[in-house]
Design an enzyme around this catalytic site. Structure first.
Site, PDB file in Angstrom:
ATOM      1  N   HIS A 515     -13.121  -6.251  36.340  1.00 57.19           N
ATOM      2  CA  HIS A 515     -12.038  -5.000  35.981  1.00 57.19           C
ATOM      3  C   HIS A 515     -12.836  -4.211  35.046  1.00 57.19           C
ATOM      4  O   HIS A 515     -12.717  -2.939  35.043  1.00 57.19           O
ATOM      5  CB  HIS A 515     -10.969  -5.423  35.334  1.00 57.19           C
ATOM      6  CG  HIS A 515     -10.022  -4.437  34.732  1.00 57.19           C
ATOM      7  ND1 HIS A 515      -8.943  -3.993  35.708  1.00 57.19           N
ATOM      8  CD2 HIS A 515      -9.826  -3.864  33.828  1.00 57.19           C
ATOM      9  CE1 HIS A 515      -8.130  -2.996  34.948  1.00 57.19           C
ATOM     10  NE2 HIS A 515      -8.887  -2.991  33.749  1.00 57.19           N
ATOM     11  N   GLU A 516     -13.298  -4.949  33.839  1.00 54.79           N
ATOM     12  CA  GLU A 516     -14.090  -4.068  32.880  1.00 54.79           C
ATOM     13  C   GLU A 516     -15.292  -3.387  33.378  1.00 54.79           C
ATOM     14  O   GLU A 516     -15.642  -2.410  32.589  1.00 54.79           O
ATOM     15  CB  GLU A 516     -14.076  -4.992  31.570  1.00 54.79           C
ATOM     16  CG  GLU A 516     -12.832  -5.610  30.909  1.00 54.79           C
ATOM     17  CD  GLU A 516     -11.769  -4.475  30.708  1.00 54.79           C
ATOM     18  OE1 GLU A 516     -12.107  -3.438  30.349  1.00 54.79           O
ATOM     19  OE2 GLU A 516     -10.528  -4.925  30.798  1.00 54.79           O
ATOM     20  N   HIS A 519     -14.652  -0.485  35.173  1.00 56.12           N
ATOM     21  CA  HIS A 519     -14.227   0.870  34.316  1.00 56.12           C
ATOM     22  C   HIS A 519     -15.338   1.626  33.800  1.00 56.12           C
ATOM     23  O   HIS A 519     -15.250   2.794  33.652  1.00 56.12           O
ATOM     24  CB  HIS A 519     -13.658   0.240  32.953  1.00 56.12           C
ATOM     25  CG  HIS A 519     -11.826  -0.203  33.093  1.00 56.12           C
ATOM     26  ND1 HIS A 519     -11.184   1.269  33.477  1.00 56.12           N
ATOM     27  CD2 HIS A 519     -11.033  -0.998  32.571  1.00 56.12           C
ATOM     28  CE1 HIS A 519      -9.956   0.649  33.327  1.00 56.12           C
ATOM     29  NE2 HIS A 519      -9.931  -0.635  32.917  1.00 56.12           N
ATOM     30  N   GLU A 576      -7.072   2.296  36.008  1.00 60.64           N
ATOM     31  CA  GLU A 576      -6.698   0.949  35.900  1.00 60.64           C
ATOM     32  C   GLU A 576      -6.885   0.369  37.218  1.00 60.64           C
ATOM     33  O   GLU A 576      -7.156  -0.918  37.596  1.00 60.64           O
ATOM     34  CB  GLU A 576      -5.364   0.548  34.891  1.00 60.64           C
ATOM     35  CG  GLU A 576      -5.346   0.976  33.875  1.00 60.64           C
ATOM     36  CD  GLU A 576      -6.315   0.301  33.024  1.00 60.64           C
ATOM     37  OE1 GLU A 576      -6.794  -0.912  33.175  1.00 60.64           O
ATOM     38  OE2 GLU A 576      -7.117   0.880  31.995  1.00 60.64           O
ATOM     39  N   ASP A 580      -9.143  -2.603  39.024  1.00 65.96           N
ATOM     40  CA  ASP A 580      -8.416  -3.599  39.646  1.00 65.96           C
ATOM     41  C   ASP A 580      -9.284  -3.796  40.881  1.00 65.96           C
ATOM     42  O   ASP A 580      -9.463  -5.046  41.229  1.00 65.96           O
ATOM     43  CB  ASP A 580      -6.842  -3.685  39.529  1.00 65.96           C
ATOM     44  CG  ASP A 580      -6.292  -3.908  38.557  1.00 65.96           C
ATOM     45  OD1 ASP A 580      -6.807  -4.308  37.518  1.00 65.96           O
ATOM     46  OD2 ASP A 580      -4.934  -3.561  38.305  1.00 65.96           O
TER      47      ASP A 580
END
Length: 678
Positions: A515-516, A519, A576, A580
């Site tokens: 997830h990070e 980003h 977000e 995900d």
């Protein structure tokens, strides 16, 4: 905290006890508690309910919380450990260091309710008198600067930030602020709930002004005038969706250009008062907002400004004042706006306050006791595996051309990973903490942080800094640093459990890492290069291809109904949701790669692939009050938990294959409706 801290986080946590205060027992070898399941629901129809329905049915949101789930259970465990340290420090038993004593003294003054009650509002009297003595709008800059040193959010926000187009430099930043409600839309929406919130907000302002010494009639009139002023500021503010555009919020102006936006505001006075007289430029997030602020300085009566400053000072300090202030504060912000039924125990509130004020000093004590180095090494290995999976993914994307692909790989290879805690701890020596009224220590801590932040302006960027404290149950991607950060607080069950199997851990912590990473390539992160500079490294064709795929994600999430016609805002949660979706995809690929040559095991009746997705679902086991869900949908770029499970999984063929779903099942999207970016 709510009113006393942008980067991309896994979660914007409202830290929150199941009726039992510890997590449910974990079966050996799996990590997933099968009692959490609701087998009456098909995994292919509603995976959130299938994976978490049993937990949801038996779990009550504790009365002191507006939501409760896996994040909050872990946060509670971390807070319990924090309490042990804090109480020892308050007794002088946490070590001989000056910082340990400061941590203990700060916590002790927060716990000392008798002294807080005796002191009343007297610690604020000199500041309230300073507001009352305001003689003209020409004195506003000096007063606003004074309140800003306390981190009271009046008029505008003034901070230090990396220059997004030259990320080796720290510059001044001025952005919209000054409203009390959580978001500008609370002032502009005309639905019944928003109207009720505004009415109750005015009543709350009046109540707090009364408690601060105003007669009832004067307080009521002042509250109405404050609401009118804040509404004008809100109308000139960007929406949450607009704020997600890093180009639109980057406006580097000279001092003369800034002064021209609001001629009635003497910036030289403000900058002298904040020890920054030499600044010759700043990043202006919202020029239109400053123009409106200038108009309101001219148009708003001086007495309204005095009332406005008084309200925001008392509002910011309410949680540090006697119980009559705390209770009124809780009744509006927590009970009415979020649906909580009672306050947290005092020790939890004080632990949170200490974490805000002295987070790295407390975090250093916490990690020394509770974070093994082995956890850091294991997390780093998982990061390397995820980065390898993302590199392979980028190299095989059919929609991305070779020039953009090369730059994407350069950016990926330049990622900095921070795990556990900082290599260089923050120096708190300039901060004085004394045993006395708690509000005085809080204001001192706020002043310390304000000046520590502004002292960075004009200096090279310190790339060792952290934006979260070590016990925090969260993670983040900082695009201007091109870094991913995982505090020690999240590197524990249910996110990472050394006793659980790899499938479960990759579905939990692996997907968090993914997830990070993603980003850095979502609709915002993709606009920053390998050094974190806001720069366009995409070909026109690839940019168009990305935006088309991103629109698919936005439209999906905009279709999710929360309640009574209220839907998610796909544009607000886009970053977000991309993170995900892509994070799960590369975490699954990394998991499969890590299992090459290893035997497959069926555990609790589930295949490894199924356990991976169950690991993701348990991360988002959560219940929330209707009030909090409405607040989250309006203000938070993170989707509700149930949509974070079902939304991305419905786009993954690997999920459908793992659970033998049919093409017509609700958790399966057709080739025409399926979203796929990374």
């Amino acid at each position: 905290m709510r009113r006393f801290a942008a980067f991309f986080t896994l979660l914007l946590a409202s830290c929150a006890t199941q009726t039992a205060t510890s997590p449910p027992p974990q079966p050996a070898g799996s990590g997933f508690d099968v009692a959490n399941l609701d087998r009456s629901v098909s995994a292919c129809h509603d995976f959130f309910r299938f994976a978490n329905g049993g937990w949801v049915q038996r779990t009550q949101i504790p009365p002191a919380y507006s939501r409760w789930g896996s994040f909050h259970i872990l946060n509670q465990n971390n807070k319990d450990k924090m309490r042990t340290i804090l109480e020892a420090a308050a007794r002088g038993e946490a070590g001989d260091s000056t910082e340990a004593r400061k941590v203990g003294d700060f916590y002790a003054t927060c716990m000392d309710e008798a002294t807080i009650e005796r002191a009343g509002i007297r610690p604020l009297e000199s500041d309230l008198a300073r507001i009352d003595l305001l003689r003209s709008t020409a004195e506003l800059p000096m007063l606003i600067a004074h309140l800003h040193t306390y981190r009271v959010p009046v008029a505008f926000a003034f901070t230090a930030t990396q220059d997004a187009r030259d990320t080796e430099r720290v510059v001044a930043s001025i952005s919209q602020s000054g409203i009390g409600l959580p978001d500008r839309d609370y002032y502009t929406n005309d639905d019944a709930r928003s109207v009720e919130i505004r009415e109750r907000y005015v009543q709350h302002i009046a109540r707090m002004l009364e408690l601060s010494g105003y007669p009832a009639g004067r307080a009521s009139g002042a509250a109405q005038a404050i609401m009118a002023l804040e509404t004008k500021l809100a109308m000139a503010s960007m929406t949450n969706v607009e704020l997600r555009d890093p180009v639109a919020t980057y406006n580097k102006l000279t001092r003369a250009e800034i002064e021209a936006l609001a001629p009635s505001f003497t910036w030289s006075t403000y900058l002298v008062a904040t020890d920054l007289a030499s600044i010759d430029s700043a990043i202006i997030g919202q020029p239109r907002f400053l123009e409106e602020l200038g108009r309101q300085i001219d148009a708003t009566p001086l007495q309204t400004w005095k009332d406005y400053f008084r309200w925001h000072l008392v509002n910011s300090a309410a949680e540090t004042l006697p119980s009559r202030f705390e209770q009124a504060d809780f009744d509006f912000w927590d009970r009415f706006l979020e649906g909580k039924k009672e306050m947290l125990p005092r020790w939890k509130r004080c632990a949170a306050a200490t974490d805000v004020a002295l987070g790295e000093a407390l975090g250093r004590l916490w990690t020394e006791r509770y974070f093994p180095e082995s956890a850091k090494a294991e997390a780093m290995e998982m990061v390397r595996n995820l980065m390898s999976a993302l590199r392979e993914d980028i190299n095989t994307l059919k929609w991305m051309g070779p020039t953009t692909r090369q730059q994407a790989i350069v950016k990926l290879q330049a990622f900095v990973t921070k795990i556990g805690y900082p290599d260089k701890w923050r120096d708190y020596s300039p901060l004085t903490v004394v045993r006395g009224p708690f509000v005085a220590n809080t204001l001192a801590a706020n002043r310390f942080e304000f000046y520590r932040d502004l002292a960075r302006i004009g200096k090279p960027v310190d790339r060792t800094e952290w934006l979260m404290t070590p016990p925090t149950v969260n993670a983040y991607n900082n695009p201007t640093m091109n870094e991913i950060v995982f505090p020690a607080g999240i590197l524990q069950p249910p996110f990472y459990d050394p006793n659980a199997d790899d499938a479960y851990n990759y579905g939990g912590m692996g997907a968090v890492i993914g997830h990070e990473l993603i980003h850095g390539f979502d609709d915002q992160g993709r606009q920053y290069d390998a050094r974190g500079n806001l720069a366009d490294w995409w070909s026109a064709e690839d940019k168009a291809g990305f935006l088309e795929r991103a629109r698919c994600v936005s439209e999906q999430f905009s279709s999710f109904e929360v309640a009574d016609g209220l839907r998610m805002s796909g544009d607000l949660v886009l970053g977000e949701s991309i993170a995900d979706l892509g994070g799960l995809d590369i975490a699954f690929a990394a998991y499969l790669k890590s299992q090459e040559g290893k035997p497959r095991r069926i555990i609790d009746g589930f295949t490894p692939e199924q356990r991976f997705f169950l690991g993701w679902a348990q991360v988002w086991a959560e219940k929330a009050t209707p009030e909090f869900e409405r607040l989250q949908v309006t203000t938070d770029p993170h989707p509700l938990a149930r949509f974070r499970v079902n939304g991305p999984l419905s786009n993954l063929p690997a999920f459908a294959e793992a659970f033998s779903c049919r093409a017509t099942d609700p958790m399966v999207r057709s080739d025409q409706t399926r979203c796929d970016i990374w």
